[in-house]
Design a protein around this motif. Structure first.
Motif, PDB file in Angstrom:
ATOM      1  N   PHE A 209       0.803  -1.224   0.000  1.00 18.03           N
ATOM      2  CA  PHE A 209       0.000   0.000   0.000  1.00 18.03           C
ATOM      3  C   PHE A 209       0.838   1.277   0.000  1.00 18.03           C
ATOM      4  N   GLY A 282      -4.003  -7.761  -0.583  1.00 18.88           N
ATOM      5  CA  GLY A 282      -4.530  -7.259  -1.848  1.00 18.88           C
ATOM      6  C   GLY A 282      -6.036  -7.305  -1.944  1.00 18.88           C
ATOM      7  N   PRO A 285      -9.423  -2.949   0.863  1.00 17.92           N
ATOM      8  CA  PRO A 285      -9.328  -1.618   0.237  1.00 17.92           C
ATOM      9  C   PRO A 285      -8.237  -0.734   0.824  1.00 17.92           C
ATOM     10  N   GLU A 287      -4.825  -0.404   3.921  1.00 20.35           N
ATOM     11  CA  GLU A 287      -3.889  -1.108   4.787  1.00 20.35           C
ATOM     12  C   GLU A 287      -4.475  -1.300   6.179  1.00 20.35           C
ATOM     13  N   SER A 367      -3.349 -10.933  -6.677  1.00 21.92           N
ATOM     14  CA  SER A 367      -4.010 -10.030  -5.744  1.00 21.92           C
ATOM     15  C   SER A 367      -3.309  -8.672  -5.692  1.00 21.92           C
ATOM     16  N   ARG A 370      -3.962  -6.726  -8.880  1.00 19.74           N
ATOM     17  CA  ARG A 370      -5.324  -6.166  -8.827  1.00 19.74           C
ATOM     18  C   ARG A 370      -5.376  -4.925  -7.949  1.00 19.74           C
ATOM     19  N   ARG A 371      -4.698  -4.974  -6.806  1.00 24.09           N
ATOM     20  CA  ARG A 371      -4.706  -3.839  -5.882  1.00 24.09           C
ATOM     21  C   ARG A 371      -3.953  -2.636  -6.459  1.00 24.09           C
ATOM     22  N   LYS A 374      -5.897  -0.906  -9.168  1.00 26.50           N
ATOM     23  CA  LYS A 374      -6.980  -0.109  -8.595  1.00 26.50           C
ATOM     24  C   LYS A 374      -6.439   1.186  -8.008  1.00 26.50           C
TER      25      LYS A 374
END
Length: 382
Positions: A209, A282, A285, A287, A367, A370-371, A374
């Protein structure tokens, strides 16, 4: 070259964000030092004890002295009644109460069976089991010795000869792996491992993050993810080595197994945990949300791993559920390596942890990708 540059970039972020170093290197150290002080005596000894000698006889006092000579029992204080004895336990002034009944000496000398009442505070099962076990042992030895004395007086025979006849067998105790029955050897290994795992989770989330610079964001996403996972994994190996060093050099826990076996199982466990940490982080939304939820896992994994409560005593469904946690395949094996020097399950558990890592790492990369995508979309919209 690009991967090495990204690893240096991650190290630079760690220097700017000391949380990761604290979580990776200090979490297990703090646990070990705190609980190392708590368990410094090694064994539970001198449990506060009170007694009510209703008989008032010399034999009763001699029996209480035998209890007091046992390391588990503290200095035995006398009370005036059974009610006072019970009140001492309710007020936690003592954890063990011993009552010598009326006619104790007379019944024993006449060959009639008598009994001693033990009242034990059962809220703490450690003191309860120790007090019950040692109380029965002292009573059995005292009873056999008394019987030999009485028969020797009546028959005019040697007391030692009669004692061997009355007590023809005795127990020889050999405790493997922890001969001194040191509680620190039992608990510290598990607590340090749980803290080490939690530190890896937090470090993985902080790495995933963190805010990237525009220059780093231009690099291929796959290389960036590989650098993040590899950096945390390398730091995990360093942290594991530091944990072993502190265990052995500072807290004086034995390291019976070789370095190859210890680091082999540690590296496989770290691989599975790092993969699980990135995979789970991941999916959240933020940390903070991951950290809050991940706090549930270590306690559940610690209990279900069979480290403190044997897995054989758990329902079969719980055993199968526990098998999905890396802790289940690591903690008992790690303890066996430290305290005994080996285990027949080493190869099996090592293979399972490596398979977990092989499955979790691709899932973790998916994962993380994907994070990060986003995060990029959100930053571009902002």
């Amino acid at each position: 070259m690009r991967l090495f540059r990204l690893l240096l970039h991650e190290a630079h972020y760690c220097l700017r964000d000391p949380r990761r170093f604290i979580l990776l290197f200090l979490a297990s150290m703090i646990y070990m030092f705190i609980f190392g002080v708590l368990y410094d005596p090694g064994m539970v000894k001198s449990i506060p004890t009170v007694s009510f000698n209703e008989d008032g006889s010399r034999l009763g006092r001699h029996y209480l002295q035998q209890l007091e000579d046992n390391d588990s029992y503290g200095t035995i204080e006398d009370v005036a009644s059974l009610e006072d004895l019970q009140q001492s336990l309710l007020n936690h002034r003592a954890y063990i109460g011993v009552m010598i009944p009326r006619r104790f000496a007379e019944d024993a000398k006449q060959g009639r069976q008598t009994s001693v009442l033990f009242l034990i505070d059962g809220q703490n099962l450690v003191t309860t089991s120790i007090a019950a076990r040692d109380g029965e042992t002292v009573t059995e030895k005292f009873s056999n010795r008394l019987a030999a004395q009485q028969l020797a007086l009546r028959l005019g025979v040697d007391e030692t000869y009669l004692l061997h006849k009355i007590e023809p067998m005795h127990t020889t105790l050999r405790v493997l792996g922890n001969p001194t029955q040191d509680y620190s050897w039992f608990f510290l290994i598990g607590l340090a491992t749980a803290a080490f795992q939690q530190g890896l989770f937090f470090a993985a989330a902080a790495t995933l993050f963190q805010k990237e610079t525009p220059a780093i964001e231009l690099l291929p996403l796959g290389v960036r993810i590989a650098a993040k996972v590899l950096f945390v994994y390398l730091m995990a190996l360093v942290s594991f080595g530091l944990m072993l060093t502190v265990m052995h050099e500072v807290l004086e826990l034995p390291l019976k197994a070789g370095t190859f076996e210890l680091f082999g199982i540690g590296a496989a466990f770290s691989l599975a945990v790092v993969g699980l940490g990135f995979l789970a982080a991941g999916l959240f939304p933020t940390e903070l949300s991951f950290v809050c939820v991940s706090l549930i896992y270590p306690v559940m994994g610690f209990v279900l791993s069979g480290y403190t409560w044997p897995s054989l005593a758990m329902p079969r469904a719980i055993q199968l559920f526990a098998d999905i946690f890396p802790q289940t395949w690591f903690m008992n094996t790690f303890r066996d390596l430290l305290l005994i020097g080996g285990t027949y399950q080493l190869q099996e558990h090592l293979l399972v942890l490596l398979l977990m890592g092989a499955v979790l790492l691709p899932a973790a990369c998916w994962s993380a990708r994907r994070r990060l995508r986003k995060i990029r979309r959100e930053s571009s919209l902002a």
